[in-house]
Design a protein around this motif. Structure first.
Motif, PDB file in Angstrom:
ATOM      1  N   THR A 190      -9.186   0.451  -1.801  1.00 22.38           N
ATOM      2  CA  THR A 190      -8.932   0.027  -3.190  1.00 22.38           C
ATOM      3  C   THR A 190      -7.889  -1.078  -3.255  1.00 22.38           C
ATOM      4  O   THR A 190      -7.999  -2.007  -4.066  1.00 22.38           O
ATOM      5  N   ILE A 213       0.545   5.448  -0.206  1.00 25.19           N
ATOM      6  CA  ILE A 213      -0.315   6.626  -0.218  1.00 25.19           C
ATOM      7  C   ILE A 213       0.506   7.810  -0.702  1.00 25.19           C
ATOM      8  O   ILE A 213       1.553   8.132  -0.126  1.00 25.19           O
ATOM      9  N   GLN A 249      -3.640  12.114  -1.620  1.00 26.90           N
ATOM     10  CA  GLN A 249      -4.603  11.019  -1.679  1.00 26.90           C
ATOM     11  C   GLN A 249      -5.264  10.804  -0.318  1.00 26.90           C
ATOM     12  O   GLN A 249      -4.660  11.050   0.728  1.00 26.90           O
ATOM     13  N   ILE A 294       0.857  -1.188   0.000  1.00 29.42           N
ATOM     14  CA  ILE A 294       0.000   0.000   0.000  1.00 29.42           C
ATOM     15  C   ILE A 294       0.888   1.231   0.000  1.00 29.42           C
ATOM     16  O   ILE A 294       1.772   1.370   0.843  1.00 29.42           O
ATOM     17  N   THR A 300      -9.475   5.734   1.042  1.00 28.29           N
ATOM     18  CA  THR A 300      -9.755   5.278  -0.322  1.00 28.29           C
ATOM     19  C   THR A 300      -8.642   4.390  -0.849  1.00 28.29           C
ATOM     20  O   THR A 300      -8.898   3.353  -1.478  1.00 28.29           O
ATOM     21  N   VAL A 301      -7.392   4.775  -0.607  1.00 27.67           N
ATOM     22  CA  VAL A 301      -6.254   3.980  -1.087  1.00 27.67           C
ATOM     23  C   VAL A 301      -6.255   2.600  -0.439  1.00 27.67           C
ATOM     24  O   VAL A 301      -6.059   1.573  -1.109  1.00 27.67           O
TER      25      VAL A 301
END
Length: 223
Positions: free
Chosen positions: A190, A178, A182, A176, A186-187
């Protein structure tokens, strides 16, 4: 005042008219040919390293010229550093550098700081670290990044501000990342929802990002 004094591709040498301080015929590295003998026809080319040139930069240039894979270039560099009198200061090539003039209006002395971009590092991340180290403005960041992206390939314009590797069923990891600007919720949604990661686990990761200082304006991903 603000100025990028000069920009130069570190991988393009102006020393071609000089005699190299090191040169060696290079055989195409293979994972299965270590210790075996090679014929003259196996020679890929001659690696040349010039005075004041970092071996990593020379090997990078040689590798690009002959279309070598990353692991092949690193094998050549390792052999050069171990079997010669050359001093190797780093393992990654310098892709681009620029002396940056930094200072404030009214300063009597100009201060020059060298910005360097090494292979394997995204320009946006390198520039972000540089401007934060010297407490420079957003104008500086854009100027240096724009110049860097003219010289090298950039895949994004915003830096990574937080990252974490999450294990999925102990079988594989999901990374992950970021970027600045952002929304972390949401990141994270997703990246992890397609792998069936439960909301409670996603929430823990979100809370960790927030505790680490990642800015946010929503605490749940829009569905």
């Amino acid at each position: 005042f603000l100025a990028v004094v000069a920009c130069s591709l570190a991988t393009s040498s102006s020393d071609e008219a000089k005699s190299p301080i090191f040169q060696r015929d290079i055989v195409l590295p293979s994972s299965t040919d270590q210790g075996s003998k090679h014929n003259e026809s196996d020679v890929l080319g001659t690696l040349q390293i010039f005075e004041r040139e970092e071996p990593a930069d020379a090997v990078y240039r040689f590798g690009k010229l002959h279309g070598l894979y990353d692991w092949q270039r690193r094998q050549i560099l390792g052999n050069v550093c171990e079997s010669s009198s050359l001093t190797c200061h780093r393992n990654d090539a310098l892709l681009w550098s620029a002396p940056v003039s930094i200072g404030k209006s009214g300063d009597t002395e100009e201060k020059i700081v060298e910005f360097e971009l090494l292979e394997g590092v995204e320009a946006a991340d390198a520039v972000d670290s540089f401007v934060r180290e010297y407490e420079l403005s957003e104008e500086y960041r854009k100027l240096i990044l724009n110049a860097a992206c003219v010289a090298v390939k950039c895949t994004r314009t915003e830096p990574v501000i937080w990252k974490k590797s999450v294990s999925i069923d102990s079988k594989w990891n999901v990374d992950i990342e970021i970027l600045r600007g952002q929304e972390p919720a949401t990141v994270i949604y997703t990246a992890l929802r397609p792998h069936g990661v439960a909301y409670t686990e996603r929430r823990k990761i979100f809370q960790q990002a927030i505790e680490d200082g990642v800015p946010y304006s929503i605490d749940a991903a829009p569905l």
